[in-house]
Design a protein around this motif. Structure first.
Motif, PDB file in Angstrom:
ATOM      1  N   THR A  54      68.192  78.016 -29.846  1.00 56.22           N
ATOM      2  CA  THR A  54      68.301  76.842 -30.491  1.00 56.22           C
ATOM      3  C   THR A  54      69.356  76.776 -31.413  1.00 56.22           C
ATOM      4  O   THR A  54      69.770  76.031 -32.360  1.00 56.22           O
ATOM      5  CB  THR A  54      66.941  76.337 -31.262  1.00 56.22           C
ATOM      6  N   ASN A  55      70.364  77.926 -31.471  1.00 54.82           N
ATOM      7  CA  ASN A  55      71.380  77.929 -32.210  1.00 54.82           C
ATOM      8  C   ASN A  55      72.773  77.626 -31.371  1.00 54.82           C
ATOM      9  O   ASN A  55      72.748  78.425 -30.284  1.00 54.82           O
ATOM     10  CB  ASN A  55      71.633  79.539 -32.702  1.00 54.82           C
ATOM     11  N   THR A  56      73.472  76.870 -31.660  1.00 57.38           N
ATOM     12  CA  THR A  56      74.815  76.538 -30.863  1.00 57.38           C
ATOM     13  C   THR A  56      75.596  77.760 -30.437  1.00 57.38           C
ATOM     14  O   THR A  56      76.328  77.745 -29.607  1.00 57.38           O
ATOM     15  CB  THR A  56      75.824  75.519 -31.489  1.00 57.38           C
ATOM     16  N   ASN A  57      75.545  78.750 -31.200  1.00 58.43           N
ATOM     17  CA  ASN A  57      76.299  79.655 -30.922  1.00 58.43           C
ATOM     18  C   ASN A  57      75.689  81.113 -30.413  1.00 58.43           C
ATOM     19  O   ASN A  57      75.954  82.124 -30.083  1.00 58.43           O
ATOM     20  CB  ASN A  57      77.092  80.470 -32.251  1.00 58.43           C
ATOM     21  N   ASN A  58      74.384  80.622 -30.188  1.00 56.16           N
ATOM     22  CA  ASN A  58      73.389  81.846 -29.426  1.00 56.16           C
ATOM     23  C   ASN A  58      73.375  82.876 -30.366  1.00 56.16           C
ATOM     24  O   ASN A  58      73.213  84.091 -29.878  1.00 56.16           O
ATOM     25  CB  ASN A  58      73.676  82.109 -28.225  1.00 56.16           C
ATOM     26  N   LYS A  59      73.310  82.783 -31.745  1.00 59.35           N
ATOM     27  CA  LYS A  59      73.411  83.933 -32.589  1.00 59.35           C
ATOM     28  C   LYS A  59      72.092  83.878 -33.310  1.00 59.35           C
ATOM     29  O   LYS A  59      71.546  82.969 -33.553  1.00 59.35           O
ATOM     30  CB  LYS A  59      74.514  83.940 -33.709  1.00 59.35           C
ATOM     31  N   ILE A  60      71.686  85.263 -33.965  1.00 56.74           N
ATOM     32  CA  ILE A  60      70.605  85.258 -34.696  1.00 56.74           C
ATOM     33  C   ILE A  60      71.061  85.412 -36.263  1.00 56.74           C
ATOM     34  O   ILE A  60      71.847  86.243 -36.487  1.00 56.74           O
ATOM     35  CB  ILE A  60      69.620  86.412 -34.180  1.00 56.74           C
ATOM     36  N   LYS A  61      70.448  84.383 -37.032  1.00 57.68           N
ATOM     37  CA  LYS A  61      71.057  84.591 -38.559  1.00 57.68           C
ATOM     38  C   LYS A  61      69.955  85.781 -39.028  1.00 57.68           C
ATOM     39  O   LYS A  61      69.048  85.873 -38.613  1.00 57.68           O
ATOM     40  CB  LYS A  61      70.718  83.311 -39.281  1.00 57.68           C
ATOM     41  N   LYS A 178      58.576  77.256 -34.788  1.00 58.49           N
ATOM     42  CA  LYS A 178      59.065  75.908 -35.405  1.00 58.49           C
ATOM     43  C   LYS A 178      60.040  76.473 -36.733  1.00 58.49           C
ATOM     44  O   LYS A 178      61.078  75.778 -36.753  1.00 58.49           O
ATOM     45  CB  LYS A 178      57.790  75.018 -35.856  1.00 58.49           C
ATOM     46  N   ALA A 179      59.528  77.418 -37.456  1.00 61.93           N
ATOM     47  CA  ALA A 179      60.370  77.916 -38.540  1.00 61.93           C
ATOM     48  C   ALA A 179      61.717  78.321 -38.011  1.00 61.93           C
ATOM     49  O   ALA A 179      62.949  78.168 -38.637  1.00 61.93           O
ATOM     50  CB  ALA A 179      59.481  78.986 -39.228  1.00 61.93           C
ATOM     51  N   ALA A 180      61.782  79.063 -36.775  1.00 66.59           N
ATOM     52  CA  ALA A 180      62.956  79.548 -36.307  1.00 66.59           C
ATOM     53  C   ALA A 180      64.017  78.168 -36.275  1.00 66.59           C
ATOM     54  O   ALA A 180      65.276  78.596 -36.444  1.00 66.59           O
ATOM     55  CB  ALA A 180      62.804  80.524 -35.159  1.00 66.59           C
ATOM     56  N   VAL A 181      63.539  77.323 -35.338  1.00 64.88           N
ATOM     57  CA  VAL A 181      64.389  76.095 -35.214  1.00 64.88           C
ATOM     58  C   VAL A 181      64.711  75.560 -36.561  1.00 64.88           C
ATOM     59  O   VAL A 181      65.772  75.172 -36.669  1.00 64.88           O
ATOM     60  CB  VAL A 181      63.272  75.118 -34.447  1.00 64.88           C
ATOM     61  N   MET A 182      63.604  75.486 -37.552  1.00 63.87           N
ATOM     62  CA  MET A 182      64.056  74.736 -38.831  1.00 63.87           C
ATOM     63  C   MET A 182      65.322  75.533 -39.470  1.00 63.87           C
ATOM     64  O   MET A 182      66.161  74.928 -40.110  1.00 63.87           O
ATOM     65  CB  MET A 182      62.633  74.860 -39.735  1.00 63.87           C
ATOM     66  N   ILE A 183      65.047  76.862 -39.271  1.00 65.63           N
ATOM     67  CA  ILE A 183      66.312  77.517 -39.868  1.00 65.63           C
ATOM     68  C   ILE A 183      67.595  77.404 -39.438  1.00 65.63           C
ATOM     69  O   ILE A 183      68.557  77.460 -40.018  1.00 65.63           O
ATOM     70  CB  ILE A 183      66.092  79.103 -39.909  1.00 65.63           C
ATOM     71  N   ASN A 184      67.928  77.138 -38.046  1.00 62.02           N
ATOM     72  CA  ASN A 184      68.975  76.510 -37.520  1.00 62.02           C
ATOM     73  C   ASN A 184      69.304  74.926 -37.741  1.00 62.02           C
ATOM     74  O   ASN A 184      70.136  74.522 -37.411  1.00 62.02           O
ATOM     75  CB  ASN A 184      68.833  76.675 -36.159  1.00 62.02           C
ATOM     76  N   GLU A 188      63.860  67.239 -35.725  1.00 67.18           N
ATOM     77  CA  GLU A 188      62.513  67.468 -35.597  1.00 67.18           C
ATOM     78  C   GLU A 188      61.870  67.241 -34.211  1.00 67.18           C
ATOM     79  O   GLU A 188      60.796  68.074 -34.153  1.00 67.18           O
ATOM     80  CB  GLU A 188      61.651  66.370 -36.760  1.00 67.18           C
ATOM     81  N   ASN A 189      62.458  66.694 -33.461  1.00 66.70           N
ATOM     82  CA  ASN A 189      61.818  66.575 -32.035  1.00 66.70           C
ATOM     83  C   ASN A 189      62.106  68.156 -31.220  1.00 66.70           C
ATOM     84  O   ASN A 189      61.220  68.649 -30.752  1.00 66.70           O
ATOM     85  CB  ASN A 189      62.692  65.649 -31.231  1.00 66.70           C
ATOM     86  N   THR A 190      63.023  68.771 -31.733  1.00 65.06           N
ATOM     87  CA  THR A 190      63.159  70.060 -31.082  1.00 65.06           C
ATOM     88  C   THR A 190      62.206  70.972 -31.891  1.00 65.06           C
ATOM     89  O   THR A 190      61.792  71.788 -31.258  1.00 65.06           O
ATOM     90  CB  THR A 190      64.869  70.633 -31.456  1.00 65.06           C
TER      91      THR A 190
END
Length: 317
Positions: A54-61, A178-184, A188-190
């Motif tokens: 769910t990160n546009t750069n496919n990276k992990i923060k 869900k939290a992983a998506v929120m950090i990105n 809300e749909n995603t």
């Protein structure tokens, strides 16, 4: 299966011991004991995959890495407490914390791990993520109480069982996805898509574990087979079998106290289609997780998440 995040999982392994950092050597040793046993690391792996997907750069923060670690610490804390409640002798193939130390130390170690996870969670500086992950810890307690009050209760329904399984297992996976998506900072749909993916994959995993408790060996499980029966935890294979094998009710009513009761119960379950019905239930949830992923854009990390769902389906056929 996790080749894309192999290095991240290796770093996570080394970080977990640094994070527990208890000052008292006994408390540290108790917490370290379970981390030393390894484990599949399915939960943090899913968190890291969702983070990349769910990160546009496919990276992990860095926040994602910490979230994955927090998820595994919370899961481990719940195992320590579960083992005390269920009086399990082994976990992941080694002696449980309360057997190695004492019940008191095990409870304190579990509490300590929950506290450490909460501290690291607060340091993410994301109030919405704190809210959703904190709710998981209350869900664990509710799930444990639900299980406790239905021990050896033959009136338990499949719906009750699924609800308890959500609180005890699926809640953590759903919330951390869900939290992983929120950090990105994704919409809300995603967030909803990946929450539901985590919920259904978590339920599929739990049902599969419950099937293996009946069909597996101590070597494959890392704990004694049939431990759910001994503790009065009536799972899907047993619940489905009750309708066709009334003799099971007698065994449950006397709480498997006579020699051979557990073995007899397993034999009775195998005489029915209960295992197949439980597998169908697990497959239903694994397929539901796939349906949610279909609505999200395709990438390599989504493919791996789909592979996990398909792995469950193929493993239990």
């Amino acid at each position: 299966m996790f080749s894309q995040i192999k290095l991240d999982l290796k770093i996570l392994d080394s970080n977990l011991k640094k994070m527990i950092g208890a000052r008292h050597p006994i408390l540290y040793a108790a917490a370290e004991h379970l981390f030393d046993a390894g484990g599949k690391k399915i939960r943090p792996a899913i968190v890291l995959l969702v983070s990349k997907a769910t990160n546009t750069n496919n990276k992990i923060k860095n926040e994602h890495k910490r979230l994955a670690e927090i998820t595994e610490i919370i899961h481990t804390a719940s195992l320590v407490h579960d083992d005390v409640i269920d009086d399990c002798d082994t976990r992941r193939g080694i002696q449980t914390v309360h057997n190695t130390f004492s019940n008191k130390i095990a409870i304190l170690a579990g509490d300590f791990l929950f506290a450490q996870a909460s501290w690291y969670l607060a340091n993410l500086d994301n109030l919405e993520v704190v809210k959703i992950i904190s709710k998981v810890i209350t869900d664990f307690a509710e799930g444990e109480v639900m299980q406790g009050i239905t021990n050896f209760d033959t009136s338990i329904s499949i719906e009750d069982y699924v609800e308890k399984s959500f609180y005890k297992t699926a809640s953590l996976i759903a919330a951390s996805c869900k939290a992983a998506v929120m950090i990105n900072h994704v919409d809300e749909n995603t967030q909803r898509i990946f929450y539901n993916y985590g919920k259904h994959i978590g339920l599929a995993f739990q049902i599969m574990d419950d099937i293996l408790d009946i069909t597996g060996s101590e070597t494959s499980l890392g704990k004694p087979a049939g431990s759910d029966l001994k503790n009065g935890n009536l799972t899907s294979p047993l619940i489905f079998a009750l309708h066709n094998q009334p003799e099971l009710i007698k065994l449950i009513d006397r709480e498997f106290q006579e020699d051979g009761d557990q073995k007899k119960a397993v034999e009775l379950i195998h005489r029915t289609h209960a295992i197949e019905k439980a597998k169908d239930l697990a497959i239903e949830h694994a397929q539901a997780s796939l349906q949610y992923l279909k609505t999200y854009q395709h990438n390599d990390f989504i493919d791996t998440l789909k592979y996990i769902s398909n792995y469950i389906i193929n493993r239990i056929h």
